[in-house]
Design an enzyme around this catalytic site. Structure first.
Site, mmCIF file in Angstrom:
data_model
loop_
_atom_site.group_PDB
_atom_site.id
_atom_site.type_symbol
_atom_site.label_atom_id
_atom_site.label_comp_id
_atom_site.label_asym_id
_atom_site.label_seq_id
_atom_site.Cartn_x
_atom_site.Cartn_y
_atom_site.Cartn_z
ATOM 1 N N GLU A 1 0.840 -1.192 0.000
ATOM 2 C CA GLU A 1 0.000 0.000 0.000
ATOM 3 C C GLU A 1 0.881 1.249 0.000
ATOM 4 O OE1 GLU A 1 -2.248 -0.969 3.480
ATOM 5 O OE2 GLU A 1 -3.047 -2.751 2.491
ATOM 6 N N GLU B 1 -5.175 -6.674 2.316
ATOM 7 C CA GLU B 1 -3.994 -7.441 2.738
ATOM 8 C C GLU B 1 -4.093 -8.910 2.343
ATOM 9 O OE1 GLU B 1 -5.363 -5.053 4.674
ATOM 10 O OE2 GLU B 1 -3.707 -3.662 4.984
ATOM 11 N N PHE C 1 1.915 -2.536 8.914
ATOM 12 C CA PHE C 1 2.191 -2.742 10.335
ATOM 13 C C PHE C 1 1.876 -4.200 10.654
ATOM 14 C CE2 PHE C 1 1.399 1.744 9.937
ATOM 15 C CZ PHE C 1 2.265 2.352 10.832
ATOM 16 N N ASP D 1 0.604 -5.442 13.091
ATOM 17 C CA ASP D 1 -0.720 -5.525 13.715
ATOM 18 C C ASP D 1 -1.808 -5.908 12.710
ATOM 19 O OD1 ASP D 1 -0.095 -3.522 16.366
ATOM 20 O OD2 ASP D 1 1.093 -3.198 14.573
ATOM 21 N N PHE D 2 -1.569 -5.695 11.440
ATOM 22 C CA PHE D 2 -2.585 -6.006 10.423
ATOM 23 C C PHE D 2 -2.540 -7.476 9.999
ATOM 24 C CE2 PHE D 2 -1.779 -1.428 8.607
ATOM 25 C CZ PHE D 2 -2.219 -0.877 9.801
ATOM 26 N N HIS E 1 -1.258 -0.255 16.161
ATOM 27 C CA HIS E 1 -0.127 0.040 15.275
ATOM 28 C C HIS E 1 1.213 -0.057 16.002
ATOM 29 C CE1 HIS E 1 -3.352 1.842 12.867
ATOM 30 N NE2 HIS E 1 -2.539 1.955 11.856
HETATM 31 C C1 TPP Z 1 -5.897 -3.117 7.602
HETATM 32 C C2 TPP Z 1 -5.189 -1.824 7.406
HETATM 33 N N1 TPP Z 1 -4.428 -1.660 6.319
HETATM 34 C C3 TPP Z 1 -3.765 -0.505 6.134
HETATM 35 C C4 TPP Z 1 -3.853 0.506 7.029
HETATM 36 C C5 TPP Z 1 -3.063 1.802 6.832
HETATM 37 N N2 TPP Z 1 -3.989 2.885 6.470
HETATM 38 C C6 TPP Z 1 -4.542 3.700 7.377
HETATM 39 S S1 TPP Z 1 -5.657 4.746 6.724
HETATM 40 C C7 TPP Z 1 -5.396 4.136 5.167
HETATM 41 C C8 TPP Z 1 -6.147 4.697 4.005
HETATM 42 C C9 TPP Z 1 -7.620 4.546 4.198
HETATM 43 O O1 TPP Z 1 -8.289 5.067 3.106
HETATM 44 P P1 TPP Z 1 -9.854 5.297 3.148
HETATM 45 O O2 TPP Z 1 -10.529 4.040 3.573
HETATM 46 O O3 TPP Z 1 -10.250 5.858 1.844
HETATM 47 O O4 TPP Z 1 -10.080 6.350 4.320
HETATM 48 P P2 TPP Z 1 -9.600 7.876 4.384
HETATM 49 O O5 TPP Z 1 -8.247 7.879 5.019
HETATM 50 O O6 TPP Z 1 -9.576 8.409 3.002
HETATM 51 O O7 TPP Z 1 -10.611 8.540 5.240
HETATM 52 C C10 TPP Z 1 -4.449 3.119 5.186
HETATM 53 C C11 TPP Z 1 -3.955 2.358 4.031
HETATM 54 C C12 TPP Z 1 -4.651 0.285 8.164
HETATM 55 N N3 TPP Z 1 -4.760 1.209 9.136
HETATM 56 N N4 TPP Z 1 -5.319 -0.866 8.310
#
Ligand code: TPP
Ligand code: TPP
Ligand code: MG
Ligand code: MG
Lengths: 341, 331, 341, 331
Positions: C35, C78, C101, C103-104, C147
């Protein structure tokens, strides 16, 4: 154990069913969820009847009494329905979800360890998650590499989870009753090889408290801590060894988290020797956990190295002779005990 | 799927409701602006993901909810919390990790929660809240509380397995849940046009044979009306709805993001249609408030937030022993 | 370690980047997935440029050299993309996937432990799965409960997985090179707190072999086995203790699976005392694993209880003073060592 | 989405191809009947899930594949293996856990695999193979092998998160993969009408803006033609397709299933349209084979399978040391 309660013979499977029935009768917020736990949902001739009652028939007969609103067949969506059980638990129900085989934990682990188990802590104590996740563990029926694992070590590792693992029908009933009444997230590990095991099971609705190990056999010469089906294997080994004049004390922790440290340490203080028998894979396992406990707090009691008898560091093989070699046997346990006498 | 609705007249809304919604939106905006500022000043540990720009979504939806209704949220959760009525001073203290925080400082920005208020937690796991919302809806259905669950998540989350599993489960069980996808165009630095194979995320509702609706997330009244229908449907026992609110975040993904993946023009295009300015314009144009009235609200909010920061700064950190508590109810 | 190779100062993060670059240059089948590892996919002005280069910038600069066909931004799925990395590995690529992370892991564990890690065994040795999963671990930056975990113990537990965990820039480079060239599934644990750590890193493309611990400090009085960031903490503790006349030997296993048992046992044979320092949660952990090893094979060397210094059995708290109390500190390590002298 | 196609004339197929496909179908049926019998006799440890009734799907699809193409499969994988050319005696030996098995007896029915043949494994995890197939397709795309991946899975699997994640990934990356959902009406004892919110699973393709096609899984020619189009599309670089083959399993979910959830009539309705009988009828009606020719094929298959069982019974179990090997390439 001396008790006034009447008992009768039940299988381990029947003991689980009985605990579910008692808990559902006493508390209308207890619901069951899982794949085919009734079976035949929306089949015309099965409205108030079950098709399967779970793959091992453990939940059979419950939909007739409690109806399909409390015995919920789910799609094959472990993250979805186990997460829903967690969400329901946080909002007022007491769901008992069935993860058909523990090997499937990889499909739903986030909802278990990261959502359910952490919620109370992350929310500063202002929430609770009284959910029970029943699951099958264990090798022994040639279910092969993705249906035979144990992996309770992974759940014991995780803060916020209670790990409960009965080895007899009576323990299955008593511990499951306590699990359902408990206010935390409980993983309840049923060994598929034990479902047909018969034993005395008390009538009534008494639970067995968590964190209280059970001494399944008294002995002065060596302490064997054994988990789940390994209790049976260790008792068989103890018979062989008794014939040789070695008296084994067999301790069943019954709950790995919380762990009854005291009973284990007291026993080692008496016997000065420890063998841990665990069907899980050997690294970072319940076996190493108990060994490390004693190597610290019980070090001064020890007269010999702490030995572990475990599955090897391999997946579970399918072929029967290989699977037989995989699971710790009474012979291997006895041989290990002899090494430290 | 219906097409984006805009410029809806808020027929069903009286003056008081409108002013309350306006105030909530201002609270969120002010909260976020200050969170950003205080983060930059080093007062907020960890990560913060700001909701500024998206206020109309949380407020337009949560206006229909009471404490017996539940919401689940995301890493970008401050707006949802405020809209659901979580105590603002407690939120500020939580951002700072103080003992007076709503989670006693143990959760932080990404885990703010208040179950009593029906707020089941911000969530650090993208897509993590979706099954939880189904569970809250299952409780409402099983116990007959009349409550509903609303599940907020982003465009990025709409690709997670939990989205699919949750929507299917909600559909077959006719759960009283509303799924609100906040499509702000990006998941971190990745545009929705790359990460998501569906042009409209609302289209994905058809895979579960439930209604899917696109709504302009900058239009409070459109959100309010769309949510009314979906929540009403859920309350009546007619099952879930998927709402896609097209929206935009003013700040970066998190504070510290250099925002190289989008242009100034793009941001300005959205800022020109600011949802708070729009509501204010409506209130003035329809004589529901005058400039002085609006200023009084804005001032009240600023005062409240400033006071919250003063209090949070003065508050104590939790005692070190708190590290070990609250893991279990009993152990 | 005496070596003729030229070195220069790099940060731990830069060392990771350098290893990725070398591996991608030497083998066109190496691809990266994750990602926002480039970021800004399909943004007009970023065709050959990255927007982020990963949340910590560790993959920054690679898309410019290798293009978007080898540096693949993924949706937030994931299970989907890590499973795809596994499938690609089984069919001819050498993917390096980033799980942002650790944690995921609950979102994709099935694809890791049940598909990728078991495939070779279940297929009777007729397949291989040369995939690397890079992931961030560790508390220390107030990233809070979802995290900040470690959980390498869970992966060390699982057969078929190699668990690699560098504590210095040089180890990060050398171990990552070996991981990418390795034919098995490797979990590569990068500690987020260490990304900025500077150290001498060799030029060139030499890997560091797995299963070879590194003695980060020599000492005769007590063996401290420390993992990841705990190496730094233990070295600080060792300084304090040296002032008191206690000479600590600090051993960094560098790979938890395989584990260099010999180096640990040899050290304990010399020092007669063992402390294991591990930031993971304490139950069924790497710490208990190493303690159990020594309580068995090194029992006769031991003059004192084996002590563990670990995180508590709790999720990671957000609030800075609580998080500071959560992570094992040099003071706590030193105090524990004193207890057994 | 196109509607079920039936009674397609196999214009593009010559006699030899037709006879080969017929023989493959008979191999699968015979394999399954014998697996069931020998399971009942206690010769097969563990679980077996039989594919009888679904032969036209595996054979119609795999007819288009070569060894450079990959498939992923399910717990009900024997048919896919045979259709993809996995050695049948090796499969039989694998069922028995013998050292001569394709996986040396270590995998068993649920993990039969032969990567050299492009068969990436049966799979004990429902939905587990979907991401793997995307990976195989990614390899083909990255290395430009011209290969495709075909992913078989059941109606039950279509509710798993991996379905959603895999299809989205395949769609945005235009991977050369074909998703074949074998909708046999049930997931264990649970009817598809209960567990799945979509009336046609093929409809779910619209969530990823890829083609979704329903095909009659009892009609070999229809499957063959539908697969030709989808696989051709994938090979051309035009991305994935979702095919839903409506089919039925003759046996229970696994051997031992009492099958209380469906009726004798339902089974008979399907059996009357048996896909193998249909192909045989076609061959005879079009003078592509005579009764004697068909009988010769049937006899050849029976002989081959009988010999395989004789050999497997005579073969040795793996040596106990095998328990510890093959975990890693090096350790
Ligand atoms: C399972 C998981 N994968 C990756 C992340 C890292 N991460 C945090 S926010 C995010 C983007 C989320 O995008 P969106 O769902 O569009 O929400 P927005 O931030 O735009 O409100 C990512 C990849 C995470 N927190 N949890
Ligand atoms: C992740 C997972 N959950 C549950 C199971 C148990 N299980 C095995 S097969 C099956 C039903 C699968 O149904 P479907 O996908 O329709 O395939 P079919 O058996 O009909 O071919 C279930 C629930 C499993 N093996 N894996
Ligand atoms: Mg977004
Ligand atoms: Mg099916």
């Amino acid at each position: 154990m001396v008790t006034a309660t009447a008992t009768r013979q039940l299988t381990y499977g029947q003991a689980v069913t009985e605990a579910l029935r008692i808990a559902m009768r006493e508390d209308p917020t207890v619901i069951l969820m899982g794949e085919d736990i009734a079976g035949g949902a929306m089949v015309d001739h099965l409205v108030n009847d079950d098709a399967w009652g779970g793959p091992m028939g453990v939940t059979k007969g419950l939909v007739q009494e409690f109806g399909r609103d409390r015995v919920l067949d789910t799609p094959i969506t472990e993250a979805g329905f186990i997460g829903a059980a967690v969400g329901a638990a946080a909002t007022g129900l007491r769901p008992v979800a069935e993860l058909m085989f523990v090997d499937f934990f990889g499909c739903c682990m986030d909802q278990i360890f990261d959502q359910g188990a952490k919620l109370r802590y992350m929310f500063g104590g202002k929430a609770r998650c009284p959910v029970v996740i029943r699951t099958q563990i264990g090798a022994g029926v040639s279910a092969a590499g993705q249906h035979s694992g144990c992996h309770y070590s992974v759940f014991t590792h995780m803060p916020g989870i209670k790990a409960v693992i009965p080895s007899t029908p009576a323990d299955a009933k008593g511990l499951l009753l306590s699990a359902i009444r408990d206010d935390d997230l409980v993983m309840f590990f049923e060994n598929k090889v034990l479902y047909g095991m018969k034993g005395e099971v008390p009538e009534g609705d008494e639970g067995i408290p968590f964190g209280v190990a059970d001494i399944k056999r008294d002995g002065d010469d060596v302490t064997v801590v054994a988990i789940s089906r390994m209790v049976t294997q260790s008792l068989l080994a103890a018979e062989q060894l008794a014939a040789e004049g070695i008296e084994v004390e067999v301790i069943d922790p019954r709950t790995l988290s919380p762990l009854d440290e005291e009973t284990i340490l007291t026993s080692v203080a008496k016997t000065h020797r420890l063998v841990v028998v665990d069907e899980d894979n050997p690294r970072c396992s319940a076996a190493t956990d108990i060994a490390a406990l004693v190597a610290d707090k019980g070090f001064d009691f020890l007269d010999a190295p702490i030995k572990l008898v475990t599955a090897p560091h391999t997946p579970v093989p399918f072929s029967p002779p290989l699977e037989a070699a995989y699971v710790p046997s009474p012979e291997r346990i006895a041989e290990t005990v002899r090494q430290i006498m | 799927m219906s097409s984006p609705s805009t410029a809806i007249e808020p027929a069903a809304l009286d003056r008081e409701q409108l002013l309350t919604m306006y105030e909530r939106m201002v609270e969120i905006r002010t909260f976020e602006d200050l969170a950003g500022k205080n983060f930059a000043a080093g007062l907020v540990p960890g990560f913060v993901h700001l909701y500024a720009g998206e206020e109309a979504v949380a407020v337009g939806v949560c206006a229909h909810l009471t404490d017996r209704d539940y919401i689940t949220s995301t890493h970008r959760g401050h707006g949802h919390c405020i809209a659901k009525g979580v105590d603002i001073p407690g939120m500020v203290a939580e951002l700072m990790g103080k003992s007076t925080g709503v989670c006693k400082g143990k959760g932080g920005s990404m885990h703010i929660a208040d179950v009593e208020k029906g707020m089941l937690g911000a969530n650090g796991i993208v897509g993590g809240g979706i099954p939880l919302a189904c569970g809250a809806a299952l409780t409402a259905k099983t116990l007959g509380t009349g409550g509903v669950a609303v599940c907020f998540f982003g465009d990025g989350a709409s690709n997670q397995g939990t989205f699919h599993e949750g929507l299917n489960l909600a559909a077959i069980w006719k759960l009283p849940v509303v799924f609100v996808c906040e499509n702000n165009g990006y998941a971190e630095s990745t545009p929705v046009g790359y990460h998501c194979a569906a042009s409209d995320i609302a289209n994905r509702a058809s895979a579960y044979e439930i209604p899917g609706v696109v709504v302009d997330g900058f239009d409070l009244f459109a959100v309010h009306e769309t949510a009314a229908e979906a929540i009403g449907r859920a309350r009546r026992g007619d099952g879930p709805t998927l709402i896609e609110a097209k929206t935009y975040r003013y700040y970066g993904h998190f504070q510290g993001d250099m925002i190289t993946y989008r242009t100034e023009e793009e941001l300005n295009r959205y800022r020109q249609r600011d949802p708070i300015v729009a509501v204010k314009g409506y209130l003035l144009a329809h004589g529901l408030a005058d400039e002085a009235g609006i200023d009084a609200i804005d001032a009240r909010v600023t005062e409240k937030l400033d006071a919250a920061w003063v209090a949070a700064k003065a508050a104590a950190f939790p005692a070190v022993e708190e590290t070990l508590t609250d893991v279990y109810v009993t152990y």
